[in-house]
Motif scaffolding. Structure first.
Motif: not given
Length: 360
Positions: A159, A163, A248, A250, A277-279, A345, A353-355, A357
């Motif tokens: 992280l 990330i 955030t 997660f 920040l979205c996971e 993305k 997972n996808n991350y 912004e």
């Protein structure tokens, strides 16, 4: 087109193998969780190679039970057997997956989280009638513990160094001094990792699971970190005005009973120049694509019924997104509905997972 009513013998044999394999896997989940709780994998690793008698001597446990456990685990190909010495050992791969929390392949907590949900099976019969699921705390502390262990590698090792640097301008803010909310913080591993790395910033971990908050606060008591606190949003809500520089989540949005309301609240609490920040779980927009192209789909749909969708439907008006329900397309649509205007993305490869912004 309806299937042919004639039984194909080869397909019948294959189907029998799949069903018996699934039953074996279910038993293995419980028996592996038992071995995890008893410290048998760790003890076997310490001994390097051992007979049931030697493992009994090391652990103080009954040899006959250990002998059956070892034989079962060897048949499931989770431990290795040396027939010349009648002894058992862990392969390097088994050590990485079952024991080494610093390895990206670690998944040892999966058995704990899965078996923690088994007690809800009688209630799930009723859920199929009423539509009402179970919250995370309804599963007891083992569910929160197991999920935390499964995600520990990312939270502790990737992280902060991998990330966060991908987010535009966020590292500079964190080093200078920012206010950060980790929404759905669970056991606080990610929140603590960020707080330790950015002492000039202040961190608040929010979670509605008291089991998770207890674990987070217990960890906090063991470290010298003063720029962090953990709260239940039922007691202290996210502020309804621009407050945080970084928020955030997660693997949280798909679990939420009211994901759109949660995204709306995140939008209100984020500063105009802040970052969300979205996971969330990597999945496809259609079931057909998940069925054909997602190798983890069976595992994830299983977790969805037992834990994630159940949590999302733990209130009568729960959204029920499900573990695979917050795919990139849905994430873009729902964050836009909350008021966000920028969605991308992150260029980070992760099989689970996808991350994203997300900004105003």
């Amino acid at each position: 087109m309806p299937p042919n009513s004639e039984i194909d013998r080869d397909k019948l044999d294959q189907y029998i193998q799949r069903v018996t394999g699934s039953i074996a896997a279910g038993l293995n989940c419980a028996i592996s969780s038992l071995g995890d709780k008893l410290g048998l994998y760790a003890a076997l690793h310490e001994l390097r190679i051992a007979s049931s008698e030697e493992l009994a001597q090391r652990t103080g446990l009954n040899e006959r039970w250990l002998r059956e456990w070892l034989r079962h685990q060897a048949c499931m190909q989770q431990i290795e057997y040396d027939n010349e010495s009648d002894r058992f050992y862990l392969s390097p791969e088994a050590i990485a997956v079952m024991l080494d929390t610093s390895h990206p392949a670690y998944f040892g907590g999966g058995f704990e989280s899965a078996t923690a949900s088994f007690d809800s099976l009688p209630g799930l019969v009723n859920s199929f009638h009423t539509g009402l699921g179970f919250s995370y705390d309804d599963h007891g502390p083992g569910c929160a513990s197991g999920i935390e262990r499964m995600s520990r590698y990312f939270n502790e090792n990737t992280l902060v160094p991998q990330i966060l640097p991908l987010l535009d301008g966020v590292l500079e803010k964190l080093n200078r001094g920012a206010l950060v909310a980790d929404v759905g913080c669970g056991g606080g591993v990610a929140t603590l990792a960020m707080a330790a790395s950015f002492p000039n910033s202040q961190f608040v971990g929010y979670d509605i699971s008291e089991h998770a908050l207890t674990r987070a606060r217990e960890k906090l008591d063991t470290v010298d970190i003063s720029n962090i606190r953990f709260v239940n949003p039922l007691d202290e809500m996210l502020p309804a005005e621009p407050t945080y520089d970084l928020i955030t989540t997660f693997d949280v949005i798909h679990d939420s009973s009211h994901p759109q309301s949660l995204l709306d609240a995140i939008y209100l609490a984020l500063k105009d120049d802040g970052t969300f920040l979205c996971e969330d779980i990597r999945s496809f927009p259609s079931f057909e694509k998940n069925l054909q192209d997602n190798p983890l789909a069976g595992l994830l749909y299983g977790f969805s019924i037992m834990v994630c969708m159940s949590s999302s439907m733990s209130t009568p008006d729960g959204a029920g997104l499900g573990t695979l329900g917050f795919n990139e397309q849905v994430a873009a649509q729902m964050t836009s509905a909350a008021g966000f205007t920028r969605f991308s993305k992150l260029d980070y490869d992760n099989p689970m997972n996808n991350y994203y912004e997300v900004r105003k």
